[in-house]
Scaffold this active site. Structure first.
Site, PDB file in Angstrom:
ATOM      1  N   TYR A 143       0.821  -1.217   0.000  1.00  0.00           N
ATOM      2  CA  TYR A 143       0.000   0.000   0.000  1.00  0.00           C
ATOM      3  C   TYR A 143       0.851   1.262   0.000  1.00  0.00           C
ATOM      4  CZ  TYR A 143      -4.581  -2.093   0.849  1.00  0.00           C
ATOM      5  OH  TYR A 143      -5.755  -2.781   0.717  1.00  0.00           O
ATOM      6  N   LYS A 188       2.733 -15.352   2.541  1.00  0.00           N
ATOM      7  CA  LYS A 188       2.985 -16.055   1.282  1.00  0.00           C
ATOM      8  C   LYS A 188       4.489 -16.320   1.239  1.00  0.00           C
ATOM      9  CE  LYS A 188       1.504 -17.621  -2.705  1.00  0.00           C
ATOM     10  NZ  LYS A 188       0.575 -18.756  -2.851  1.00  0.00           N
ATOM     11  N   ASP A 220      -3.420 -18.280   0.406  1.00  0.00           N
ATOM     12  CA  ASP A 220      -4.405 -18.991  -0.427  1.00  0.00           C
ATOM     13  C   ASP A 220      -5.109 -20.082   0.380  1.00  0.00           C
ATOM     14  OD1 ASP A 220      -1.911 -20.206  -0.352  1.00  0.00           O
ATOM     15  OD2 ASP A 220      -1.881 -20.812  -2.460  1.00  0.00           O
ATOM     16  N   ASP A 244      -6.777  -6.967   4.091  1.00  0.00           N
ATOM     17  CA  ASP A 244      -7.885  -6.308   3.395  1.00  0.00           C
ATOM     18  C   ASP A 244      -8.781  -7.359   2.745  1.00  0.00           C
ATOM     19  OD1 ASP A 244      -9.365  -4.212   2.157  1.00  0.00           O
ATOM     20  OD2 ASP A 244      -8.253  -4.564   0.296  1.00  0.00           O
ATOM     21  N   ASP A 248     -12.803  -8.989   4.093  1.00  0.00           N
ATOM     22  CA  ASP A 248     -14.067  -8.951   3.327  1.00  0.00           C
ATOM     23  C   ASP A 248     -14.665 -10.363   3.257  1.00  0.00           C
ATOM     24  OD1 ASP A 248     -13.699  -6.216   2.726  1.00  0.00           O
ATOM     25  OD2 ASP A 248     -14.394  -6.474   0.659  1.00  0.00           O
TER      26      ASP A 248
HETATM   27  C1  IPM Z   1     -10.541  -0.882   3.463  1.00  0.00           C
HETATM   28  C2  IPM Z   1     -10.515  -0.370   2.054  1.00  0.00           C
HETATM   29  C3  IPM Z   1      -9.272   0.466   1.824  1.00  0.00           C
HETATM   30  C4  IPM Z   1      -8.082  -0.468   1.946  1.00  0.00           C
HETATM   31  C5  IPM Z   1      -9.215   1.225   0.486  1.00  0.00           C
HETATM   32  C6  IPM Z   1     -10.421   2.069   0.269  1.00  0.00           C
HETATM   33  C7  IPM Z   1      -7.978   2.049   0.393  1.00  0.00           C
HETATM   34  O1  IPM Z   1     -10.652  -1.406   1.133  1.00  0.00           O
HETATM   35  O2  IPM Z   1     -10.494  -0.063   4.403  1.00  0.00           O
HETATM   36  O3  IPM Z   1     -10.661  -2.091   3.666  1.00  0.00           O
HETATM   37  O4  IPM Z   1      -7.753  -1.183   0.994  1.00  0.00           O
HETATM   38  O5  IPM Z   1      -7.485  -0.477   3.033  1.00  0.00           O
HETATM   39 MN    MN Z   2     -11.159  -3.308   2.074  1.00  0.00          MN
END
Ligand code: IPM
Ligand code: MN
Ligand code: NAD
Length: 370
Positions: A143, A188, A220, A244, A248
């Site tokens: 990042y 990884k 993975d 990240d 999700d």
């Molecule tokens: C999160 C988002 C951010 C990240 C983006 C919007 C920069 O996906 O907070 O999870 O990747 O950290």
């Molecule tokens: Mn995110």
């Protein structure tokens, strides 16, 4: 109990559904503030795309200064197609803010709430009992590495120092001590140099935590295990991008990405509290987004401000709302974002009646003993 404490909270509603969900969280906090002898003061500022529109930058200097001077920052979400492709996108403002506040630790707790297994897309017997904390490194890795771009080739550099890995590993092991005493470090290391250093460093830090079990997984395989056997995890310790993506995935095990809140913290200074989801552009402005993640983030904020009892009360009101069947569209229900928030506040009001009585008793007792 932290009666009579006043605190400045900077609110960054952001873009898309961000303002809708954060408004519900703020109203919950205002209710708590009014009832519990607190003085939470809110300053709402443009951030992300909204700030590009009003000030030409996703993170104006004045917003950054206000965040640095605040006790905590509560955020909605940023980004949207309107600003995609700009030299400085809304998302860049968020990265800059995380870095400027030194928020290297991002805590993303997810669980399948007992009684709500049916909300999971996984079979109930797989989902049941899942309770995972993702500890995501937030200010390093790909990042923040150097980037190059030309029409023919592009690159993103991924860098981690030993010190960066050590400090996030300590956060994970300390969290594991308060939970299930198990850390799974996800990397990884069969491919990446940063992951090789990551694994070696985590093993060394683990020696300081003899009561906590450590295992390692490649990212993975971890992505697979999250949906086949989520109960095998307690604390997942991982780098910025893997965290990240995995968070999700983890969020939907509980039913929806709209459920998860997060706390981003550093060694000192204010923390940043935000749902893990984005600006949900496809449903923005319709009053149908799930504000649970924003409200859960507000509860985490209270805890980090030393107001754990109030954070707990807010978290319980949120859980009761979901258990009572109040659900937004992402969970198959028809409750509006604002209705859901109001139902949480209804549970809060009921609970706070008892809290008021408790407060009076404590005050009376203090008076007697003085
Ligand atoms: C999160 C988002 C951010 C990240 C983006 C919007 C920069 O996906 O907070 O999870 O990747 O950290
Ligand atoms: Mn995110
Ligand atoms: P997203 O999280 O915004 O949406 C993914 C899907 O989940 C969409 O279908 C959306 O409707 C749904 N969803 C998200 N939050 C929800 C909620 N609270 N209630 C109900 N449904 C919800 O991810 P995306 O579509 O990839 O990104 C949209 C924008 O948000 C992009 O500009 C992205 O960069 C940005 N983003 C910002 C953050 C942040 O501010 N922290 C995080 C992720 C993405």
């Amino acid at each position: 109990m932290n009666k009579d404490r006043d605190m400045n909270i900077v609110v960054l509603p952001g873009d898309g559904a961000g303002p809708e969900v954060s408004a519900e969280a703020v109203k919950c906090l205002e209710l708590l503030s009014d009832h519990c002898g607190l003085d939470l003061r809110f300053e709402t500022l443009d951030f992300g795309g909204a700030a590009i529109d009003t000030a030409g930058s996703p993170l104006p200097d004045s917003t950054l200064a206000a965040c640095k001077g605040a006790d905590a920052v509560l955020m909605g979400a940023v980004g949207g197609p309107r600003w995609d492709g700009r030299p400085e996108m809304p998302e860049a403002g968020l990265l800059k803010l995380r870095r400027a506040l030194g928020l290297f630790a991002n805590l993303r707790p997810a669980r399948v709430i007992p009684g709500l297994e049916a909300l999971s897309p996984l079979r109930a017997d797989v989902a049941e009992g899942a309770d995972v904390l993702v500890v995501r490194e937030l200010t390093g890795g790909v990042y923040f590495g150097e980037r190059t771009f030309s029409e023919e080739a592009a690159s993103d550099l991924c860098v981690y120092s030993r010190a960066e890995i050590e400090r996030i590993a300590h956060v994970a092991f300390q969290a594991a001590r308060r939970r299930g005493r198990k850390v799974t470090s996800v990397d990884k290391a069969n491919v990446m140099a940063t992951s090789k250093l990551w694994r070696r460093t985590v093993v060394e830090v683990a020696e300081q935590y003899p009561g906590v079990a450590l295992d390692h997984m490649y990212v993975d395989a971890a992505a697979m295990a999250l949906v086949t056997n989520p109960r095998r995890f307690d604390v997942i310790l991982t780098e910025n991008m893997f965290g990240d993506i995995l968070s999700d995935e983890l969020s939907v095990i509980g039913g929806s990405i709209g459920l998860l809140g997060s706390a981003s913290v550093g060694e000192t200074g204010p923390g940043l509290f935000e749902p893990i989801h984005g600006s949900a552009i496809d449903i923005a402005g319709l009053d149908i987004a799930n504000p649970s993640g924003a409200i859960a983030s507000a509860a985490m904020m209270l805890e980090h401000l030393g107001l754990a009892d109030m954070g707990h009360i807010l978290g319980e009101a949120l859980r009761k709302t979901l258990l009572a069947g109040c659900r937004t569209a992402d969970l198959g229900g028809s409750a509006r974002c604002s209705e859901f928030g109001e139902t949480v506040r209804e549970y809060l009001r009921r609970r706070l009646v008892h809290y008021d009585v408790h407060l009076e008793l404590v005050t009376m007792n203090r008076g007697c003993c003085a």
